[in-house]
Write a protein that holds these residues in place. Structure first.
Motif, short mmCIF file in Angstrom:
data_model
loop_
_atom_site.label_atom_id
_atom_site.label_comp_id
_atom_site.label_asym_id
_atom_site.label_seq_id
_atom_site.Cartn_x
_atom_site.Cartn_y
_atom_site.Cartn_z
N THR A 75 34.95 49.76 40.28
CA THR A 75 33.91 49.78 39.23
C THR A 75 34.52 49.61 37.83
O THR A 75 33.95 48.95 36.98
N SER A 76 35.71 50.22 37.63
CA SER A 76 36.36 50.17 36.32
C SER A 76 36.67 48.75 35.86
O SER A 76 36.88 48.50 34.68
N HIS A 77 36.74 47.80 36.82
CA HIS A 77 37.16 46.44 36.48
C HIS A 77 35.98 45.47 36.33
O HIS A 77 36.19 44.30 36.03
N LEU A 78 34.78 45.93 36.64
CA LEU A 78 33.69 44.97 36.82
C LEU A 78 33.45 44.08 35.60
O LEU A 78 33.29 42.88 35.72
N PHE A 79 33.43 44.71 34.42
CA PHE A 79 33.09 43.96 33.22
C PHE A 79 34.10 42.84 32.95
O PHE A 79 33.73 41.67 32.82
N PRO A 139 43.44 46.66 36.21
CA PRO A 139 42.73 45.74 35.33
C PRO A 139 43.68 44.75 34.66
O PRO A 139 43.36 43.57 34.49
N SER A 140 44.89 45.22 34.31
CA SER A 140 45.84 44.32 33.64
C SER A 140 46.39 43.25 34.59
O SER A 140 47.11 42.36 34.16
N GLU A 141 46.10 43.36 35.87
CA GLU A 141 46.58 42.35 36.83
C GLU A 141 45.52 41.28 37.15
O GLU A 141 45.76 40.36 37.93
#
Ligand code: PGA
Length: 256
Positions: free
Chosen positions: A46-50, A16-18
């Motif tokens: 899925t963890s990054h979708l938002f 996500p941080s990328e």
């Protein structure tokens, strides 16, 4: 004329941080003129979708889930539903990827259920089909693909848009892509099955993507084929600038 789709399937890659760096590399490489002609889709975990959705929407990039369940809610640990995705503004979901079939027990029956739920919810599924190397060598390609198509096409009847991705399993992540001619022959077969089941209009408007070791150097030859409407790209979509290059290639063919 079907609008091309360049879809990046990140699988279980990228943190996500990328995300910021990915999309800023995309933004500095993409040609807006070319991108106007192309549906640009990225499927992060899925963890990054938002967060991905909030960054990508400013760039005209559509965010897709990599999966979606066949129920709206319930005791299904680890799954995500159409309703949840739509609540986040996510309108696309990959369904039936060969890695789901190979490692997570996905079958034609579960794919059919997932497609049914997505179509009813007005989520656009990118439905993956494809034969293994063994199946192709034993002359079973057509039988396998028709079986996979029959498992979900009825669910698409009278519903909105859906996208099919033809991904020969032997070409995924192997660097061994199908030739443009082989891919075109198979896409033609898929479109004729679509026509037979859902009618000519649906067959004419449905986008069929090729996937399996697609990269900037081979994308153009696929897109030149009559029945290939874009690419579902794994490895080569993991860098924002390379993804943008593929969007540019898809759009360039439509300038003039
Ligand atoms: P690949 O993966 O481009 O790395 O071959 C494609 C896919 O699995 O969707």
């Amino acid at each position: 004329m079907r609008r091309p789709v360049i879809a990046g399937n990140w699988k279980m890659n990228i943190l996500p941080s990328e995300l910021e760096a990915y999309f800023s590399a995309y933004a500095s490489t993409v040609s807006e003129q070319c991108a106007d002609f192309v549906d640009k889709v990225v499927a992060p975990p899925t963890s990054h979708l938002f967060i991905a959705q909030s960054i990508a929407s400013k760039l005209g990039v559509i965010i897709s889930s990599q999966n979606v369940h066949w129920e709206d809610s319930g005791a299904f640990t680890g799954e995500v539903s159409s309703k949840m995705l739509l609540d986040l503004g996510i309108q696309y979901a990959i369904i039936g990827h060969s890695e789901r079939r190979q490692f997570f027990g996905e079958t034609n029956r579960t794919v059919g259920g997932r497609v049914a739920n997505a179509m009813k919810a007005n989520l656009i599924p990118i439905i993956c089909i494809g034969e293994t190397e063994e199946e192709r060598e034993s002359g079973l390609t057509e039988k396998i693909l028709v079986g996979q198509l029959e498992s979900f096409l009825n669910e698409c009847e009278g519903q909105g848009d859906f996208i099919i991705a033809y991904e020969p399993v032997w070409a995924i992540g192997t660097g061994k892509s199908a030739t443009a001619e082989t891919a075109q022959e198979t896409h033609e077969l898929i479109r004729s099955k679509l026509s037979e089941t859902l009618g000519r209009n649906v067959a004419d408007r449905t986008r069929i993507l090729y996937g399996g070791s697609v990269k900037p150097s081979n994308l153009k030859e696929y897109l030149e084929q009559n029945d290939i409407d874009g690419g579902l790209v794994g490895g080569a979509s993991l860098k924002g600038d390379t993804f943008a290059q593929m969007v540019n290639i898809a759009g360039e063919g439509l300038l003039n």
